[in-house]
Design an enzyme around this catalytic site. Structure first.
Site, short mmCIF file in Angstrom:
data_model
loop_
_atom_site.label_atom_id
_atom_site.label_comp_id
_atom_site.label_asym_id
_atom_site.label_seq_id
_atom_site.Cartn_x
_atom_site.Cartn_y
_atom_site.Cartn_z
N SER A 66 0.89 -1.07 -0.03
CA SER A 66 -0.05 0.20 0.03
C SER A 66 0.81 1.48 0.01
CB SER A 66 -0.88 0.01 1.23
OG SER A 66 -1.39 1.26 1.34
N ASP A 173 -22.17 1.48 5.12
CA ASP A 173 -20.76 1.99 4.45
C ASP A 173 -20.61 0.91 3.21
OD1 ASP A 173 -20.91 3.47 6.62
OD2 ASP A 173 -18.99 2.66 7.46
N TYR A 223 -17.72 2.37 19.58
CA TYR A 223 -18.96 1.97 18.35
C TYR A 223 -19.41 0.83 18.92
CZ TYR A 223 -21.06 0.95 14.11
OH TYR A 223 -22.08 0.68 13.13
C1 GLA Z 1 -19.87 3.58 10.85
C2 GLA Z 1 -20.42 2.14 10.66
C3 GLA Z 1 -21.83 2.35 9.96
C4 GLA Z 1 -22.58 2.99 10.73
C5 GLA Z 1 -21.85 4.47 11.00
C6 GLA Z 1 -22.74 5.23 11.88
O1 GLA Z 1 -19.44 4.11 9.57
O2 GLA Z 1 -19.53 1.32 9.79
O3 GLA Z 1 -22.27 1.01 9.89
O4 GLA Z 1 -23.07 2.55 11.79
O5 GLA Z 1 -20.52 4.24 11.62
O6 GLA Z 1 -24.16 5.84 11.09
#
Ligand code: GLA
Length: 386
Positions: A66, A173, A223
């Protein structure tokens, strides 16, 4: 293209003509932290992203390099050495995908050499990891002839992120990067994976992405903690309500939910989720009515909710958004997971330059960091570049 191919040849020292692929990053316009709660979200694939230059090998080895992580040098693994290895950093995403495919009985009959380059800031809320994962699944689909649909590619990439990397993300995403549509954002129902491309611009206004440049070290654990809190709340709520997801609830349910949960922290999390879902649906109406002011107001409310109830913003993101609003943005909010990373602002086109200059100054004074700004376009999903 030629530059990338030449780099590839330099790094791997052979003359095979490689194929070039591009996988976008994504920006989420509204609907944050609800894609793992069955909600509607509104992301778009963008013109910043990850390039992969790849050529087949005759053996079962994989060599990877990379440009952004050149200090790690070339990483070499075989089909039998695909377990997670902390020292391999970025290359784990590649290994995770190949391991998934192997374990799910896809025929991986040869290895490849892979050169990665890109212009997406990493760990910044623009999904650099999903961009890389979807790229690798797409390359595999192409060179091994796997016949996967774009939605299947997204689900494989998500599974690797969840199970191999240990980040329990939702599907937003990967799905937006796999299925992006030029000049549109995708209204995505994360409970059914249905998607509707919609125009996401207002005449006379531009979207500006603002990078805090604040490194997000604890993002994954925080998260996962938020996701776990939502799961706990849902379990309690399901003792009284027949719902599959938190987003099946409505704002009018909140007073009863507060009583039922009897837990201030869990209530705040659920309040964010339910009101964010409501804001996203109202934002769609604003979009259809060509009402930038109404849309921007929802952006501001979304940020406030992510700050106060979901607690995923912090000094850096809050300062950027406040400064942007003070200097011309009609709306600004964090985008992506939060805890640092990027925010977005909706601003009149002729105010954008002034806003960037002012925000840069204020933010530097406050945090000693140099904010960065990107004006992006909305693009198609991952593809081969010919
Ligand atoms: C990250 C996660 C997503 C989503 C966002 C918050 O990007 O990968 O799946 O939960 O946070 O919206």
């Amino acid at each position: 293209m030629e530059l990338l191919k030449n780099k590839f040849k330099q790094v791997f020292g052979h003359q095979n003509d490689p194929q070039v692929y591009f996988s976008p990053g994504r920006v989420n316009l509204i609907g944050e932290h609800i894609d793992y709660n069955g909600g509607y979200v509104f992301p778009a694939a963008i013109n910043l992203g990850t390039y992969g230059v790849c050529a087949k090998r005759e053996d079962l080895n994989f060599r990877m390099f990379s440009e952004q992580e050149s200090k790690l040098g070339m990483i070499e693994v075989s089909l039998d050495t695909l377990d997670y290895n902390k020292n391999h950093e970025w290359a784990n995403y590649v290994k995770g995908v190949i391991k998934y495919l192997k374990e799910h009985q896809f025929d991986i009959l040869f290895g490849y050499d892979l050169y990665i380059d890109g212009n997406l800031p990493t760990a910044s809320g623009l999904s650099s990891s999903a961009s890389l994962e979807v790229l690798i699944v797409y390359i595999a689909n192409d060179i091994y002839g796997l016949n996967l649909s774009r939605a299947e590619m997204a689900l494989i990439a998500q599974s690797v992120e969840n199970d191999y990397m240990g980040m329990h993300c939702g599907i937003m995403d990967q799905l937006s990067i796999a299925c992006g549509v030029k000049d549109h954002a995708l209204l995505m129902n994360t409970a059914t994976l249905e998607m509707k491309p919609m125009t996401a611009s207002f005449e006379g206004y531009v979207w500006v992405i603002m990078n805090t440049k604040y490194p997000r070290k604890t993002t994954d654990s925080k998260y996962n903690e938020r996701r776990h809190e939502c799961e706990m709340a849902l379990k309690k709520i399901q003792t009284k309500y027949t719902v599959a997801y938190l987003c099946d609830l409505k704002p009018e349910n909140l007073p009863n939910i507060k009583e039922l949960l009897n837990d201030a922290l869990l209530y705040k999390r659920v309040k964010h989720v339910i009101t964010e879902q409501d804001r996203t649906l109202r934002a769609m109406e604003m979009m259809q009515n060509h009402d930038p002011i109404g849309f921007a107001d929802l952006l501001n409310q979304s940020h406030e909710s992510l700050k106060t109830d979901y607690e995923v913003t912090g000094l850096h993101l809050d300062s950027l958004c406040e400064a942007a609003r003070r200097h011309g943005a009609i709306g600004a909010r964090v985008t992506g997971a939060g805890f640092g990373g990027c925010a977005i602002a909706l601003v009149e086109s002729n105010q954008a330059e002034h806003m960037k200059q002012e925000v840069k100054k204020i933010y530097l004074e406050k945090t000693s960091l140099h904010a960065e700004f990107y004006s992006v376009t909305f693009e198609d999903g991952v593809q081969e570049v010919k």
